[in-house]
Structure formats: C-alpha cells, structure tokens
Write an enzyme that holds these catalytic residues in place. Structure first.
Site, mmCIF file in Angstrom:
data_model
loop_
_atom_site.group_PDB
_atom_site.id
_atom_site.type_symbol
_atom_site.label_atom_id
_atom_site.label_comp_id
_atom_site.label_asym_id
_atom_site.label_seq_id
_atom_site.Cartn_x
_atom_site.Cartn_y
_atom_site.Cartn_z
ATOM 1 N N ASP A 64 14.973 -0.182 0.982
ATOM 2 C CA ASP A 64 15.682 -0.348 2.246
ATOM 3 C C ASP A 64 16.794 -1.387 2.032
ATOM 4 O O ASP A 64 17.839 -1.066 1.478
ATOM 5 C CB ASP A 64 14.631 -0.794 3.283
ATOM 6 C CG ASP A 64 15.148 -0.848 4.699
ATOM 7 O OD1 ASP A 64 15.972 -0.006 5.055
ATOM 8 O OD2 ASP A 64 14.707 -1.735 5.462
ATOM 9 N N PHE A 111 13.800 4.914 10.869
ATOM 10 C CA PHE A 111 12.498 4.385 10.464
ATOM 11 C C PHE A 111 11.524 5.538 10.245
ATOM 12 O O PHE A 111 11.239 6.297 11.161
ATOM 13 C CB PHE A 111 11.961 3.407 11.510
ATOM 14 C CG PHE A 111 10.836 2.577 10.959
ATOM 15 C CD1 PHE A 111 11.104 1.452 10.207
ATOM 16 C CD2 PHE A 111 9.518 2.953 11.163
ATOM 17 C CE1 PHE A 111 10.066 0.704 9.659
ATOM 18 C CE2 PHE A 111 8.477 2.209 10.623
ATOM 19 C CZ PHE A 111 8.757 1.076 9.876
ATOM 20 N N GLU A 135 7.741 2.972 -5.973
ATOM 21 C CA GLU A 135 7.827 2.457 -4.597
ATOM 22 C C GLU A 135 7.952 3.600 -3.593
ATOM 23 O O GLU A 135 8.413 4.680 -3.925
ATOM 24 C CB GLU A 135 9.064 1.548 -4.468
ATOM 25 C CG GLU A 135 8.727 0.081 -4.351
ATOM 26 C CD GLU A 135 8.114 -0.329 -3.006
ATOM 27 O OE1 GLU A 135 7.469 0.501 -2.319
ATOM 28 O OE2 GLU A 135 8.278 -1.508 -2.639
ATOM 29 N N ASP A 136 7.585 3.304 -2.364
ATOM 30 C CA ASP A 136 7.741 4.295 -1.301
ATOM 31 C C ASP A 136 9.199 4.387 -0.847
ATOM 32 O O ASP A 136 9.756 5.463 -0.717
ATOM 33 C CB ASP A 136 6.824 3.962 -0.111
ATOM 34 C CG ASP A 136 6.885 2.486 0.317
ATOM 35 O OD1 ASP A 136 7.677 1.700 -0.257
ATOM 36 O OD2 ASP A 136 6.133 2.113 1.234
ATOM 37 N N ARG A 179 0.160 6.386 7.699
ATOM 38 C CA ARG A 179 0.303 6.436 6.240
ATOM 39 C C ARG A 179 -0.203 7.763 5.675
ATOM 40 O O ARG A 179 0.260 8.236 4.645
ATOM 41 C CB ARG A 179 -0.512 5.313 5.579
ATOM 42 C CG ARG A 179 0.068 3.929 5.747
ATOM 43 C CD ARG A 179 -0.666 2.963 4.811
ATOM 44 N NE ARG A 179 -0.477 1.573 5.199
ATOM 45 C CZ ARG A 179 0.567 0.814 4.835
ATOM 46 N NH1 ARG A 179 1.504 1.321 4.076
ATOM 47 N NH2 ARG A 179 0.656 -0.441 5.227
ATOM 48 N N LYS A 236 0.821 -1.197 0.000
ATOM 49 C CA LYS A 236 0.000 0.000 0.000
ATOM 50 C C LYS A 236 0.853 1.245 0.000
ATOM 51 O O LYS A 236 0.425 2.323 -0.374
ATOM 52 C CB LYS A 236 -0.868 0.040 1.275
ATOM 53 C CG LYS A 236 -1.717 -1.174 1.484
ATOM 54 C CD LYS A 236 -2.325 -1.169 2.902
ATOM 55 C CE LYS A 236 -3.032 -2.467 3.120
ATOM 56 N NZ LYS A 236 -3.140 -2.804 4.567
HETATM 57 P P1 IMP Z 1 13.383 -3.971 1.583
HETATM 58 O O1 IMP Z 1 13.079 -5.267 0.945
HETATM 59 O O2 IMP Z 1 14.190 -4.144 2.836
HETATM 60 O O3 IMP Z 1 14.023 -2.958 0.654
HETATM 61 O O4 IMP Z 1 12.021 -3.441 2.150
HETATM 62 C C1 IMP Z 1 11.285 -2.472 1.585
HETATM 63 C C2 IMP Z 1 9.955 -2.358 2.303
HETATM 64 O O5 IMP Z 1 10.127 -2.314 3.735
HETATM 65 C C3 IMP Z 1 9.308 -1.049 1.926
HETATM 66 O O6 IMP Z 1 8.531 -1.167 0.774
HETATM 67 C C4 IMP Z 1 8.504 -0.722 3.164
HETATM 68 O O7 IMP Z 1 7.258 -1.355 3.095
HETATM 69 C C5 IMP Z 1 9.306 -1.323 4.304
HETATM 70 N N1 IMP Z 1 10.168 -0.291 4.950
HETATM 71 C C6 IMP Z 1 11.504 -0.194 4.885
HETATM 72 N N2 IMP Z 1 11.969 0.857 5.588
HETATM 73 C C7 IMP Z 1 10.870 1.466 6.095
HETATM 74 C C8 IMP Z 1 10.691 2.642 6.908
HETATM 75 O O8 IMP Z 1 11.623 3.371 7.307
HETATM 76 N N3 IMP Z 1 9.406 2.933 7.246
HETATM 77 C C9 IMP Z 1 8.339 2.192 6.829
HETATM 78 N N4 IMP Z 1 8.464 1.092 6.063
HETATM 79 C C10 IMP Z 1 9.725 0.728 5.701
HETATM 80 MG MG MG Z 2 6.640 -0.937 0.165
#
Ligand code: IMP
Ligand code: MG
Length: 176
Positions: A101, A150, A97-98, A163, A41
C-alpha cells in the site's frame, strides 16, 4: 450500518494468477532452492497457494510484525512480534505479502532482512496499490495492480473479518 462486499477479483481469477506466478518463480529460480517468508497474518493464504504451485525446492518461515499506525495508515515503524525461526543468511529469500500500500511496512522489513545477508532477496505480493505509494519499494512479482480501494479476502481483513473469503472484495457500507 451493514457492510456489503463487492467482488473485485473472483476466486478463479486469483487462482489462475497465482498459478502463473508459481510457474514464473519456478522458472526464475530453476536449479535453486528458495526460502519463502510469509508476513502474518495477511500473507498466509497467498503463500500456501503460491507454494503449492512452485515446482522447485521450497522452505518456508513466518514472521509477525505490528505496525504503529493510525487507523488504516501504517507508520512504517514496525515491531517484530514473532521473528523468523531460521537464519536467512545465504538463502534465496522471497518475501510473500498480501498487499503493498504506502510501502512503508515493506520498505522497513526489507531493509531489516537485507542486514541478515541473504544470497538474494525479492518481494512477491498478491496485490499492489501503486497510487498509494509513499515510500519506494521494488516489487519483483505482483499478482494484480488494483485501484485505491480498501479490499478484503484471501488473507486481507477489515477489523479482523473477511480473511477467509476465497476472492478479493471491496467493503461497502450499506446505508439502511
Ligand atoms: P503499507 O505499509 O502502507 O504498505 O501497509 C501494508 C499493510 O497494510 C498490508 O500488509 C495490510 O496489512 C494493510 N493494508 C493495506 N491496504 C489494505 C487493504 O486494502 N485491505 C486490507 N489491509 C490493507
Ligand atoms: Mg500485511
């Protein structure tokens, strides 16, 4: 413990950057049509704002995935909860994407989308936390590179909360 939100990026800063990104994408794909894919989302607020600022023809689709992870760590093993409605074969696809990470989720998702033979495939993210990267991912458009904190707001949640904040903030636990 109560939570406090410290502002990292104001609404004005985020809006201004999204405007620039929309203009950049419109220039890069001039004369073409692009197909935006939103990862639900978290990506939804960013995608709507971005799409409004793109001046070339746009179509949109949505995908929901769940990642098997422990707490705030993603594992990279993802399950498609809602697949795309339309085929992306032959399309100029931009995944919106948002945040990137560890990179695990996007790495997996982009590989999967590549198999569907889009004409081109790029990644656009509002936020990037490069210090957290575990798996390499090529990010084509980045709104902001941020430190390892975070964050919430603009689609990003903490236990499904915040959100709807129109800015990017950091959750701080307030010891009372
Ligand atoms: P990745 O696979 O570790 O790159 O994870 C990415 C996903 O983790 C994002 O699409 C978010 O849903 C969640 N995420 C990573 N960092 C944050 C943060 O600082 N706040 C909220 N959600 C996060
Ligand atoms: Mg995400």
């Amino acid at each position: 413990m109560a939570e406090k939100i410290r502002v990292m990026l104001t609404e004005e800063e985020v809006d201004k950057r999204i405007q620039e990104m929309g203009e950049q994408i419109s220039r890069d794909y001039a004369g073409k049509k692009i197909h935006l894919i939103c990862v639900l989302k978290g990506g939804v607020f960013f995608m709507c704002e971005l799409a409004k600022r793109i001046s070339i023809p746009v179509s949109m689709d949505f995908m929901a995935i769940s990642s098997y992870g422990q707490g705030t760590e993603s594992s990279g093993i993802i399950k498609i909860v809602k697949d795309l409605d339309e085929s992306i074969t032959g399309e100029h696809v931009v995944v919106v994407e948002d945040i990137v990470d560890s990179g695990r989720t996007l790495n997996y998702l982009l590989d999967m989308l590549k198999d569907r033979k889009p004409e081109s495939l790029r990644l656009c993210t509002l936020l990037d936390k490069p210090d957290r990267r575990v798996v390499e991912v090529k990010v084509d458009y980045t709104g902001f590179s941020i430190p390892d904190e975070f964050v919430v707001g603009y689609g990003l949640d903490y236990a499904q909360k915040y959100r709807n904040l129109p800015y990017i903030g950091v959750v701080e636990l307030d010891k009372e």
